[in-house]
Enzyme design. Structure first.
Site, short mmCIF file in Angstrom:
data_model
loop_
_atom_site.label_atom_id
_atom_site.label_comp_id
_atom_site.label_asym_id
_atom_site.label_seq_id
_atom_site.Cartn_x
_atom_site.Cartn_y
_atom_site.Cartn_z
CG HIS A 61 -2.16 0.74 1.10
ND1 HIS A 61 -3.41 0.17 1.07
CD2 HIS A 61 -2.37 2.07 0.99
CE1 HIS A 61 -4.33 1.12 0.95
NE2 HIS A 61 -3.71 2.29 0.91
CB ILE A 63 6.04 2.93 -0.79
CG1 ILE A 63 5.63 3.83 -1.95
CG2 ILE A 63 5.52 1.52 -0.99
CD1 ILE A 63 6.09 3.34 -3.32
CG ASN A 111 -4.20 5.13 3.26
OD1 ASN A 111 -3.39 5.60 2.47
ND2 ASN A 111 -5.47 4.96 2.94
CG ASP A 112 1.29 7.56 2.73
OD1 ASP A 112 2.11 6.74 2.26
OD2 ASP A 112 1.30 8.75 2.38
CG ASN A 167 -4.71 8.69 1.81
OD1 ASN A 167 -3.60 8.25 1.58
ND2 ASN A 167 -5.74 8.43 1.03
#
Length: 176
Positions: A61, A63, A111-112, A167
């Site tokens: 997901h 990176i 998510n991030d 996010n």
């Protein structure tokens, strides 16, 4: 042909290489991959970098790239396997060498990611409830259940909460 389900892209401006996180979420059970795209190469080929890695439930997901003072560069990757993990790879030319996996109960719906040191990073959870009716309800009423988690190399702690669908994450050049 472009890989399916590109979720995140980071660019190494010193090499002109882009690293792409790819997972076809329409076929969640399938394995994902990290691809290399040489931005200055006119062929625009997507080179798979993780095919040699044996982890079967690798579903990348978010990176993040981290360059250390000794010119070692790492790629940190969130993976949604049996457990949510952060995988650290060392870049070596056109290849990735897996070095370490990180996990925590606080990696609920990552998510991030933003790496700030070899074993330190921030992640965003877009939800703090992983599955079920409670998550559906929080989405329905638009309850801001996301958060930011800091991992210090040993343990994780939530550093902020109450974020709707947390996010992307980043920091200034001083990594603070």
């Amino acid at each position: 042909k472009s890989p399916a389900g590109i979720e995140d892209i980071v660019v190494d401006t010193t090499t002109g290489y882009a690293y792409l996180s790819s997972h076809n979420r329409r076929h969640f059970e399938e394995r994902g991959a990290i691809f290399l795209l040489k931005l200055n190469d006119s062929t625009q080929r997507f080179i798979p970098l993780t095919n040699h890695w044996a982890k079967k439930d690798f579903r990348p997901h978010g990176i993040s790239l981290l360059s250390e003072n000794d010119s070692t560069t790492y790629l940190f990757v969130i993976s949604h396997g049996e457990k949510h993990t952060v995988e650290r790879f060392r870049l070596s030319g056109d290849s990735l060498i897996h070095e370490q996996s990180f996990t925590s109960e606080l990696f609920v719906s990552p998510n991030d990611i933003h790496a700030i040191a070899k074993e330190k990073f921030y992640i965003t959870n877009d939800h703090t409830v992983e599955k079920g009716i409670l998550r559906t309800l929080t989405d329905f009423v638009k309850y801001p259940s996301g958060n930011v988690v800091y991992f210090d190399g040993q343990m994780a702690k939530a550093v902020t909460s109450g974020i709707a669908y947390a996010n992307g994450i980043n920091s200034w050049a001083d990594k603070k």
